[in-house]
Structure formats: structure tokens, C-alpha cells
Design a protein around this motif. Structure first.
Motif, PDB file in Angstrom:
ATOM      1  N   PHE A  20       0.958  -1.237   0.083  1.00 29.08           N
ATOM      2  CA  PHE A  20       0.054   0.279   0.024  1.00 29.08           C
ATOM      3  C   PHE A  20       1.095   1.398   0.229  1.00 29.08           C
ATOM      4  O   PHE A  20      -0.038   2.313  -0.442  1.00 29.08           O
ATOM      5  N   PHE A  21       1.500   0.983   0.725  1.00 24.79           N
ATOM      6  CA  PHE A  21       2.975   2.631   0.798  1.00 24.79           C
ATOM      7  C   PHE A  21       3.288   2.289  -1.050  1.00 24.79           C
ATOM      8  O   PHE A  21       3.211   3.573  -1.325  1.00 24.79           O
ATOM      9  N   VAL A  22       4.269   1.856  -1.246  1.00 25.72           N
ATOM     10  CA  VAL A  22       4.324   1.653  -3.033  1.00 25.72           C
ATOM     11  C   VAL A  22       3.115   2.079  -3.704  1.00 25.72           C
ATOM     12  O   VAL A  22       3.317   3.584  -4.734  1.00 25.72           O
ATOM     13  N   LEU A  23       1.857   1.562  -3.730  1.00 24.87           N
ATOM     14  CA  LEU A  23       0.689   1.902  -4.315  1.00 24.87           C
ATOM     15  C   LEU A  23       0.075   3.778  -3.693  1.00 24.87           C
ATOM     16  O   LEU A  23       0.082   4.125  -5.095  1.00 24.87           O
ATOM     17  N   PHE A  24       0.385   4.080  -2.923  1.00 18.76           N
ATOM     18  CA  PHE A  24       0.265   4.971  -2.766  1.00 18.76           C
ATOM     19  C   PHE A  24       1.129   6.205  -3.557  1.00 18.76           C
ATOM     20  O   PHE A  24       0.381   6.876  -3.754  1.00 18.76           O
ATOM     21  N   ASN A  25       2.196   5.768  -3.067  1.00 20.94           N
ATOM     22  CA  ASN A  25       3.685   6.684  -3.921  1.00 20.94           C
ATOM     23  C   ASN A  25       3.468   7.183  -5.435  1.00 20.94           C
ATOM     24  O   ASN A  25       3.193   7.544  -6.247  1.00 20.94           O
ATOM     25  N   LEU A  26       3.065   5.504  -6.076  1.00 25.10           N
ATOM     26  CA  LEU A  26       3.007   5.626  -7.378  1.00 25.10           C
ATOM     27  C   LEU A  26       1.243   6.582  -7.979  1.00 25.10           C
ATOM     28  O   LEU A  26       1.361   7.486  -8.471  1.00 25.10           O
ATOM     29  N   VAL A  27       0.113   5.920  -6.911  1.00 20.83           N
ATOM     30  CA  VAL A  27      -1.077   6.674  -7.345  1.00 20.83           C
ATOM     31  C   VAL A  27      -0.960   8.813  -7.115  1.00 20.83           C
ATOM     32  O   VAL A  27      -0.676   9.564  -7.607  1.00 20.83           O
ATOM     33  N   PHE A  28       0.127   9.142  -6.132  1.00 21.69           N
ATOM     34  CA  PHE A  28       0.661   9.985  -5.361  1.00 21.69           C
ATOM     35  C   PHE A  28       1.233  10.698  -6.347  1.00 21.69           C
ATOM     36  O   PHE A  28       1.142  11.746  -7.258  1.00 21.69           O
ATOM     37  N   LYS A  29       2.029  10.354  -7.268  1.00 20.77           N
ATOM     38  CA  LYS A  29       3.313  10.684  -8.274  1.00 20.77           C
ATOM     39  C   LYS A  29       2.171  10.762  -9.659  1.00 20.77           C
ATOM     40  O   LYS A  29       2.416  12.085 -10.172  1.00 20.77           O
ATOM     41  N   LEU A  30       0.809   9.804  -9.727  1.00 21.15           N
ATOM     42  CA  LEU A  30       0.024  10.035 -10.625  1.00 21.15           C
ATOM     43  C   LEU A  30      -0.311  11.369 -11.177  1.00 21.15           C
ATOM     44  O   LEU A  30      -0.791  12.218 -11.906  1.00 21.15           O
ATOM     45  N   VAL A  31      -1.272  11.377 -10.322  1.00 22.81           N
ATOM     46  CA  VAL A  31      -1.723  12.315  -9.379  1.00 22.81           C
ATOM     47  C   VAL A  31      -0.852  13.945  -9.806  1.00 22.81           C
ATOM     48  O   VAL A  31      -1.429  14.322 -10.728  1.00 22.81           O
ATOM     49  N   ASP A  33       1.710  14.482 -11.639  1.00 28.86           N
ATOM     50  CA  ASP A  33       1.944  14.382 -13.592  1.00 28.86           C
ATOM     51  C   ASP A  33       0.474  14.882 -13.844  1.00 28.86           C
ATOM     52  O   ASP A  33       1.049  15.924 -14.887  1.00 28.86           O
ATOM     53  N   LEU A  34      -0.502  14.462 -13.320  1.00 26.86           N
ATOM     54  CA  LEU A  34      -1.790  14.478 -14.110  1.00 26.86           C
ATOM     55  C   LEU A  34      -1.721  15.991 -13.779  1.00 26.86           C
ATOM     56  O   LEU A  34      -2.393  17.076 -15.173  1.00 26.86           O
ATOM     57  N   ARG A  35      -1.473  16.629 -12.949  1.00 23.34           N
ATOM     58  CA  ARG A  35      -1.859  17.453 -12.378  1.00 23.34           C
ATOM     59  C   ARG A  35      -0.786  19.159 -12.788  1.00 23.34           C
ATOM     60  O   ARG A  35      -1.472  19.802 -13.856  1.00 23.34           O
ATOM     61  N   SER A  36      -0.042  19.341 -13.192  1.00 19.65           N
ATOM     62  CA  SER A  36       1.788  19.528 -13.720  1.00 19.65           C
ATOM     63  C   SER A  36       1.148  18.974 -15.370  1.00 19.65           C
ATOM     64  O   SER A  36       1.475  20.572 -15.631  1.00 19.65           O
ATOM     65  N   GLU A  37       0.402  18.606 -16.075  1.00 21.09           N
ATOM     66  CA  GLU A  37       0.420  17.906 -17.514  1.00 21.09           C
ATOM     67  C   GLU A  37      -1.193  18.996 -17.944  1.00 21.09           C
ATOM     68  O   GLU A  37      -0.831  19.807 -18.767  1.00 21.09           O
ATOM     69  N   SER A  38      -1.725  19.536 -17.217  1.00 23.36           N
ATOM     70  CA  SER A  38      -3.260  20.034 -16.685  1.00 23.36           C
ATOM     71  C   SER A  38      -2.594  21.604 -16.631  1.00 23.36           C
ATOM     72  O   SER A  38      -2.856  22.670 -16.797  1.00 23.36           O
ATOM     73  N   ILE A  39      -2.089  21.593 -15.634  1.00 15.20           N
ATOM     74  CA  ILE A  39      -0.881  23.020 -15.344  1.00 15.20           C
ATOM     75  C   ILE A  39      -0.484  23.921 -16.629  1.00 15.20           C
ATOM     76  O   ILE A  39      -0.185  24.762 -17.272  1.00 15.20           O
ATOM     77  N   GLN A  40       0.329  22.333 -17.584  1.00 16.58           N
ATOM     78  CA  GLN A  40       1.173  22.877 -18.386  1.00 16.58           C
ATOM     79  C   GLN A  40      -0.015  23.131 -20.156  1.00 16.58           C
ATOM     80  O   GLN A  40       0.368  24.212 -20.481  1.00 16.58           O
ATOM     81  N   LYS A  41      -0.570  22.282 -20.086  1.00 20.89           N
ATOM     82  CA  LYS A  41      -2.107  22.918 -21.344  1.00 20.89           C
ATOM     83  C   LYS A  41      -2.787  23.732 -20.867  1.00 20.89           C
ATOM     84  O   LYS A  41      -3.184  24.734 -21.874  1.00 20.89           O
ATOM     85  N   LYS A  42      -2.905  23.870 -19.729  1.00 21.53           N
ATOM     86  CA  LYS A  42      -3.437  25.685 -19.601  1.00 21.53           C
ATOM     87  C   LYS A  42      -2.442  26.269 -19.637  1.00 21.53           C
ATOM     88  O   LYS A  42      -3.117  27.738 -20.514  1.00 21.53           O
ATOM     89  N   ALA A  43      -1.343  26.613 -18.939  1.00 20.85           N
ATOM     90  CA  ALA A  43      -0.705  27.077 -19.851  1.00 20.85           C
ATOM     91  C   ALA A  43       0.120  27.561 -20.965  1.00 20.85           C
ATOM     92  O   ALA A  43      -0.293  28.439 -21.638  1.00 20.85           O
ATOM     93  N   GLU A  44      -0.452  26.715 -21.819  1.00 19.62           N
ATOM     94  CA  GLU A  44       0.045  26.750 -23.361  1.00 19.62           C
ATOM     95  C   GLU A  44      -0.995  27.288 -23.826  1.00 19.62           C
ATOM     96  O   GLU A  44      -1.360  28.486 -24.913  1.00 19.62           O
ATOM     97  N   GLN A  45      -2.310  26.603 -23.254  1.00 20.72           N
ATOM     98  CA  GLN A  45      -3.869  27.723 -24.425  1.00 20.72           C
ATOM     99  C   GLN A  45      -3.745  29.004 -23.651  1.00 20.72           C
ATOM    100  O   GLN A  45      -4.111  29.533 -24.498  1.00 20.72           O
ATOM    101  N   ILE A  46      -3.475  29.836 -22.257  1.00 21.81           N
ATOM    102  CA  ILE A  46      -3.210  30.749 -22.788  1.00 21.81           C
ATOM    103  C   ILE A  46      -2.232  32.039 -22.866  1.00 21.81           C
ATOM    104  O   ILE A  46      -2.822  32.472 -23.597  1.00 21.81           O
ATOM    105  N   GLU A  47      -1.116  30.975 -23.448  1.00 17.07           N
ATOM    106  CA  GLU A  47      -0.114  31.621 -25.014  1.00 17.07           C
ATOM    107  C   GLU A  47      -0.761  31.748 -25.650  1.00 17.07           C
ATOM    108  O   GLU A  47      -0.673  33.058 -26.146  1.00 17.07           O
ATOM    109  N   LYS A  48      -1.505  30.823 -26.191  1.00 15.04           N
ATOM    110  CA  LYS A  48      -2.105  30.731 -27.135  1.00 15.04           C
ATOM    111  C   LYS A  48      -2.591  32.179 -27.495  1.00 15.04           C
ATOM    112  O   LYS A  48      -2.879  32.483 -28.827  1.00 15.04           O
TER     113      LYS A  48
END
Length: 234
Positions: A20-31, A33-48
Motif C-alpha cells: 500500500f505504501f508503494v501503491l500510494f506513492n505511485l498514485v500520488f506521483k500519477l496525480v 504528473d496529471l496536475r502538472s500536465e494540466s497546468i502546462q496545457k492550461k499555460a500553453e492555452q493561455i499563451e496561445k
């Protein structure tokens, strides 16, 4: 001394805890990464959107720059600006459609050297290669006779041939031929004619059912000189 059953239970608990510790870390990392990707896409959209807003705010300056390049025959640079207009859905700005059509026709004539070798597949491929928004225009090309060509009456009948092309197909069979002296001469991709003596402005008109296009050429019909008559087979 703990029993084997208790030892086994402890091992299971440890394994589950690690899992569960490993699973938690994987889920946390995934969240993350998804948040970072979402922020990056939003920043790119704002720039466009910012770039688009700047373009719209200065659209007249961009258009004037395009006109200067077009008038200077710097079509490659003009096309780069046209692509930006298309990208921001301003492809119909002022007389931009007419400019695109003229540039497109220029490249067709240049690549095909304006000689009687044009075919529908070549035309459609070149239209896409030029990478200007397609339109529904009809382009007409006279293959023969050549501009300024002379004919004697002994050359009759004279072959006329042309093509009428559009991105939607080949409409050559519907070409209407006219002369400024003899009027309507016939209909079709190829016709043979007998013309009156004089200077003829020959016009070929084609249509794809939506738009029409035309091309003109000039030929001269003369009566053969007397000294040639004895060489002409009856």
C-alpha cells in the motif's frame, strides 16, 4: 516464542503495508504528473490565446505587411502570413480570398510551366502542396492553339484543346469556345474549327457548377499567299 501462525500474520501485514505504501506513492506521483500536465496545457492555452489576441489587435498591420509582400511578388513570405490568418479563422479578411487564389494560380503556372501537360491529379496535388486553404474556383488552361499563332486557311480544320479543373473534379467536357469574330465555336475539351480571316480572340470558358473560369488566347487567320498555292495539295 511466537507461534508460526502469528509470525505468518506479521509477515502478511508487513507485505501489505509495503504494497500500500508503494501503491500510494505511485498514485500520488500519477496525480502530481496529471496536475502538472494540466497546468502546462492550461499555460500553453493561455499563451496561445495571448498570441491570438495580439494578432487580432494588430491584424491591419499584418494585412498591410501581407499586401506589401504580395505586391513585391514575395509569395513564400506572404503564404506564411496567410497561414496565420487561416489559423485564427480570418481567412476571409478583406480581399484575402482573392490574394490566395492569385498566389495559388501563380504556383500552379510556375510548377507546370504553363505548358499543355496539366492533369487533374497533378492539379489537385499541387493545390494541397501549396498549403493555402482550398476554394471552389474553376481554372481553365488552353493547351492549343498557342498565343500569337498564325494559320492559313489551308490549315483548316484547326484543333482547339483546353482543360477546366477544380479541386472537385475535371470539367473539361463542358468548356465553351468563343471567338470575337465568329461567335460561339463549340463545346468540349477538344473541338476543330474553321474561322474567318482576321485576328481572333479565342476564349475558353469552364464551370464546376459553382464558379466559372476562363482563359483567352489570340490567333491570326490569313489567306495563304499566291506563291504557296501551287504547293498546297487540294
Amino acid at each position: 516464542m511466537p507461534s508460526k501462525k502469528i509470525t505468518y500474520s506479521i509477515q502478511i501485514v508487513v507485505i501489505l503495508a509495503i504494497f500500500f505504501f508503494v501503491l500510494f506513492n505511485l498514485v500520488f506521483k500519477l496525480v502530481i504528473d496529471l496536475r502538472s500536465e494540466s497546468i502546462q496545457k492550461k499555460a500553453e492555452q493561455i499563451e496561445k490565446e495571448r498570441i491570438k489576441s495580439e494578432f487580432i489587435a494588430k491584424i491591419d498591420d499584418q494585412y498591410n505587411r501581407l499586401i506589401k509582400l504580395y505586391e513585391a511578388n514575395e509569395y513564400d513570405k506572404a503564404i506564411d502570413i496567410i497561414k496565420v490568418f487561416n489559423k485564427y479563422k480570418k481567412s476571409d479578411y478583406k480581399n484575402l480570398p482573392e490574394i490566395k487564389k492569385e498566389i495559388r494560380l501563380f504556383y500552379l503556372k510556375k510548377k507546370l510551366e504553363f505548358i499543355p501537360k496539366i492533369h487533374l491529379n497533378e492539379y489537385m496535388k499541387l493545390s494541397k502542396d501549396i498549403d493555402i486553404e482550398e476554394d471552389d474556383s474553376t481554372e481553365v488552361f488552353i493547351r492549343t492553339p498557342r498565343y500569337g499563332q498564325y494559320f492559313y486557311t489551308s490549315d483548316f480544320p484547326i484543333l482547339f484543346e483546353a482543360v477546366a479543373l477544380s479541386v472537385t473534379g475535371d470539367f473539361s467536357d463542358g468548356i465553351i469556345w468563343t471567338s470575337n469574330i465568329d461567335g460561339e465555336l463549340g463545346k468540349g475539351k477538344r473541338i476543330t474549327v474553321r474561322l474567318s480571316i482576321g485576328e481572333h480572340q479565342i476564349k475558353a470558358i469552364g464551370t464546376n457548377g459553382i464558379t466559372s473560369g476562363s482563359m483567352m488566347t489570340r490567333i491570326f487567320i490569313e489567306k495563304e499567299p499566291d506563291f504557296l498555292k501551287k504547293y498546297i495539295k487540294k
